[in-house]
Design a protein around this motif. Sequence first.
Motif, PDB file in Angstrom:
ATOM      1  N   ARG A 163      43.945  39.495  41.654  1.00 28.35           N
ATOM      2  CA  ARG A 163      43.719  40.752  42.386  1.00 28.35           C
ATOM      3  C   ARG A 163      42.536  40.630  43.345  1.00 28.35           C
ATOM      4  NH1 ARG A 163      44.459  42.769  37.352  1.00 28.35           N
ATOM      5  NH2 ARG A 163      42.267  43.275  37.093  1.00 28.35           N
ATOM      6  N   ARG A 164      41.461  40.016  42.880  1.00 27.18           N
ATOM      7  CA  ARG A 164      40.287  39.867  43.734  1.00 27.18           C
ATOM      8  C   ARG A 164      40.547  38.871  44.871  1.00 27.18           C
ATOM      9  NH1 ARG A 164      39.243  41.459  38.879  1.00 27.18           N
ATOM     10  NH2 ARG A 164      37.544  42.901  38.446  1.00 27.18           N
ATOM     11  N   ASN A 165      41.323  37.834  44.580  1.00 21.67           N
ATOM     12  CA  ASN A 165      41.718  36.865  45.602  1.00 21.67           C
ATOM     13  C   ASN A 165      42.515  37.562  46.703  1.00 21.67           C
ATOM     14  OD1 ASN A 165      42.782  34.384  46.854  1.00 21.67           O
ATOM     15  ND2 ASN A 165      44.578  34.711  45.601  1.00 21.67           N
ATOM     16  N   ASN A 204      38.237  38.241  48.317  1.00 28.02           N
ATOM     17  CA  ASN A 204      36.960  37.827  47.732  1.00 28.02           C
ATOM     18  C   ASN A 204      36.894  36.307  47.799  1.00 28.02           C
ATOM     19  OD1 ASN A 204      35.386  36.680  45.404  1.00 28.02           O
ATOM     20  ND2 ASN A 204      34.795  38.831  45.209  1.00 28.02           N
ATOM     21  N   ALA A 246      36.770  34.379  44.348  1.00 25.90           N
ATOM     22  CA  ALA A 246      38.048  34.471  43.639  1.00 25.90           C
ATOM     23  C   ALA A 246      39.098  33.603  44.318  1.00 25.90           C
ATOM     24  CB  ALA A 246      38.516  35.925  43.572  1.00 25.90           C
TER      25      ALA A 246
END
Length: 113
Positions: free
Chosen positions: A50-52, A56, A59
């Motif tokens: 999700r962060r990728n 981010n 991430a």
Amino acid sequence: MSMVALHNGGSTGIGKAINGGFGLVLDGSKRVDSIIKSAMLWDVMGGVARRNWAANPNARQVAITYNVQNPNGDQITIPHLANEAKIRLQWITCLTDSDGPGEGTAPNGEKPL
């Protein structure tokens, strides 16, 4: 063996939520050990994914490293990042094009960046 728990939402708003949860009884068996190993990995890497996808940078690097280390396993989709310079150039080109909507404004009335 597993159990399902239904309980008050606790810190969700004013406590009028009902949350459901799952618990796994750790009995020391090989079967349960393999479930825990898989479940922990999926839970943690789901957060990384999700962060990728939200761009981010840390991430993203973790996801790339994870994919390299698991070539025959599950993989995290790595998004293609937009080239900000190209976007700005296209935006300005659109605004200054003689066939465009007019000098200095976009079709929606916005000014260039």
